[in-house]
Design a protein around this motif. Sequence first.
Motif, PDB file in Angstrom:
ATOM      1  N   GLU A  34       0.430  -1.349  -0.092  1.00 59.74           N
ATOM      2  CA  GLU A  34      -0.135  -0.127  -0.286  1.00 59.74           C
ATOM      3  C   GLU A  34       0.666   1.543   0.530  1.00 59.74           C
ATOM      4  O   GLU A  34       0.620   2.141  -0.252  1.00 59.74           O
ATOM      5  CB  GLU A  34      -0.800   0.136   1.620  1.00 59.74           C
ATOM      6  N   THR A  35       2.215   1.370  -0.020  1.00 56.21           N
ATOM      7  CA  THR A  35       2.915   2.173   0.330  1.00 56.21           C
ATOM      8  C   THR A  35       3.898   2.427  -1.676  1.00 56.21           C
ATOM      9  O   THR A  35       4.268   3.872  -1.447  1.00 56.21           O
ATOM     10  CB  THR A  35       4.364   2.394   1.539  1.00 56.21           C
ATOM     11  N   THR A  36       3.531   1.779  -1.864  1.00 54.09           N
ATOM     12  CA  THR A  36       4.136   2.063  -3.674  1.00 54.09           C
ATOM     13  C   THR A  36       2.466   2.859  -3.847  1.00 54.09           C
ATOM     14  O   THR A  36       1.440   2.970  -4.202  1.00 54.09           O
ATOM     15  CB  THR A  36       3.376   0.319  -4.366  1.00 54.09           C
ATOM     16  N   VAL A  37       3.488   3.848  -4.987  1.00 51.44           N
ATOM     17  CA  VAL A  37       2.767   4.908  -5.531  1.00 51.44           C
ATOM     18  C   VAL A  37       2.848   4.680  -6.838  1.00 51.44           C
ATOM     19  O   VAL A  37       3.223   4.473  -7.329  1.00 51.44           O
ATOM     20  CB  VAL A  37       3.152   6.666  -5.147  1.00 51.44           C
ATOM     21  N   TRP A  38       1.993   4.321  -7.640  1.00 52.24           N
ATOM     22  CA  TRP A  38       1.477   3.837  -8.679  1.00 52.24           C
ATOM     23  C   TRP A  38       1.471   5.461  -9.743  1.00 52.24           C
ATOM     24  O   TRP A  38       0.827   6.008  -9.159  1.00 52.24           O
ATOM     25  CB  TRP A  38       0.648   2.708  -9.619  1.00 52.24           C
ATOM     26  N   PRO A  39       1.930   5.077 -10.512  1.00 56.14           N
ATOM     27  CA  PRO A  39       0.920   6.335 -11.774  1.00 56.14           C
ATOM     28  C   PRO A  39      -0.402   6.702 -12.084  1.00 56.14           C
ATOM     29  O   PRO A  39      -1.164   5.324 -11.897  1.00 56.14           O
ATOM     30  CB  PRO A  39       1.324   5.947 -13.327  1.00 56.14           C
ATOM     31  N   VAL A  40      -0.238   7.579 -12.306  1.00 54.28           N
ATOM     32  CA  VAL A  40      -2.150   7.594 -12.112  1.00 54.28           C
ATOM     33  C   VAL A  40      -2.711   6.631 -13.517  1.00 54.28           C
ATOM     34  O   VAL A  40      -2.343   6.690 -14.739  1.00 54.28           O
ATOM     35  CB  VAL A  40      -2.148   9.299 -12.684  1.00 54.28           C
ATOM     36  N   GLY A  41      -4.162   6.271 -13.191  1.00 54.07           N
ATOM     37  CA  GLY A  41      -4.230   5.594 -14.455  1.00 54.07           C
ATOM     38  C   GLY A  41      -3.705   4.165 -13.916  1.00 54.07           C
ATOM     39  O   GLY A  41      -4.432   2.998 -14.629  1.00 54.07           O
ATOM     40  N   PHE A  42      -2.932   3.778 -13.695  1.00 49.58           N
ATOM     41  CA  PHE A  42      -2.374   2.407 -13.737  1.00 49.58           C
ATOM     42  C   PHE A  42      -2.806   1.603 -12.499  1.00 49.58           C
ATOM     43  O   PHE A  42      -2.875   2.272 -11.138  1.00 49.58           O
ATOM     44  CB  PHE A  42      -0.992   2.567 -13.284  1.00 49.58           C
ATOM     45  N   ASP A  43      -3.598   0.593 -12.543  1.00 50.10           N
ATOM     46  CA  ASP A  43      -4.403  -0.460 -11.238  1.00 50.10           C
ATOM     47  C   ASP A  43      -3.715  -1.652 -11.378  1.00 50.10           C
ATOM     48  O   ASP A  43      -3.646  -2.238 -12.001  1.00 50.10           O
ATOM     49  CB  ASP A  43      -5.609  -0.752 -12.081  1.00 50.10           C
ATOM     50  N   PRO A  44      -2.500  -2.079 -10.333  1.00 54.71           N
ATOM     51  CA  PRO A  44      -2.084  -3.573 -10.350  1.00 54.71           C
ATOM     52  C   PRO A  44      -2.972  -4.648 -10.043  1.00 54.71           C
ATOM     53  O   PRO A  44      -2.882  -5.393 -10.371  1.00 54.71           O
ATOM     54  CB  PRO A  44      -1.237  -2.955  -8.800  1.00 54.71           C
ATOM     55  N   GLU A  45      -4.503  -3.969  -9.650  1.00 51.89           N
ATOM     56  CA  GLU A  45      -4.863  -5.262  -9.547  1.00 51.89           C
ATOM     57  C   GLU A  45      -5.721  -6.470 -10.810  1.00 51.89           C
ATOM     58  O   GLU A  45      -5.508  -6.787 -10.573  1.00 51.89           O
ATOM     59  CB  GLU A  45      -6.431  -4.760  -8.894  1.00 51.89           C
ATOM     60  N   VAL A  46      -5.268  -5.305 -12.215  1.00 55.75           N
ATOM     61  CA  VAL A  46      -6.046  -4.962 -12.662  1.00 55.75           C
ATOM     62  C   VAL A  46      -4.629  -5.266 -13.709  1.00 55.75           C
ATOM     63  O   VAL A  46      -4.679  -6.782 -14.512  1.00 55.75           O
ATOM     64  CB  VAL A  46      -6.488  -4.245 -13.829  1.00 55.75           C
ATOM     65  N   ALA A  47      -3.654  -5.283 -13.586  1.00 51.53           N
ATOM     66  CA  ALA A  47      -2.394  -5.346 -14.371  1.00 51.53           C
ATOM     67  C   ALA A  47      -2.079  -6.945 -13.690  1.00 51.53           C
ATOM     68  O   ALA A  47      -1.635  -8.003 -15.004  1.00 51.53           O
ATOM     69  CB  ALA A  47      -1.536  -4.720 -13.340  1.00 51.53           C
ATOM     70  N   TRP A  48      -2.310  -7.376 -12.837  1.00 54.02           N
ATOM     71  CA  TRP A  48      -2.000  -8.955 -12.963  1.00 54.02           C
ATOM     72  C   TRP A  48      -3.133  -9.950 -12.216  1.00 54.02           C
ATOM     73  O   TRP A  48      -3.720 -10.593 -12.226  1.00 54.02           O
ATOM     74  CB  TRP A  48      -1.516  -9.456 -11.136  1.00 54.02           C
TER      75      TRP A  48
END
Length: 162
Positions: free
Chosen positions: A148-162
């Motif tokens: 939860e401390t990882t700050v992703w780029p706007v529009g990137f969803d790690p839940e969808v990516a995996w």
Amino acid sequence: MARNLTAVKVNGYVIKPKADLSGADLAGADLAGARLGKANLEGANLAGANLSSAKLKKTKLEGANLASANLQFADLEGADLAGACLTDAALCGANLSFAWLHRANLTRADLKEALLQTTRLTEANLTGAVLTGSVFQPTFDNFIIADETTVWPVGFDPEVAW
């Protein structure tokens, strides 16, 4: 102050493109703007080194210690950073396209505005990394370690990516 270096001596090592500096101790070295393309820095200690705007295209940095190194705007396109320690490294604006970061430790790395197109991040640790504004289109061969401390780029969803 960025410099365009073709060869320089640091800590008794000659630094130049294609140099073999595997295992070299270059901790804290000022290599801003250095041209180190295709050099072998495997297992080198570059902790706290200033490599801002350095040309490191296709450089071998496997297992290198780059903790707290300044790699802002460095060209690391196609570099081998497998198993490298990049904890707390500044990679703002760095080009990591086509780089190999298998099992690299990017904990708390600052990757703002970095270019991560077709970057291989298999099992890389991005815990606490900041990727805002980056072009983040990595190749996922396996999985990435993040929380939860990882700050992703706007529009990137790690839940969808995996």
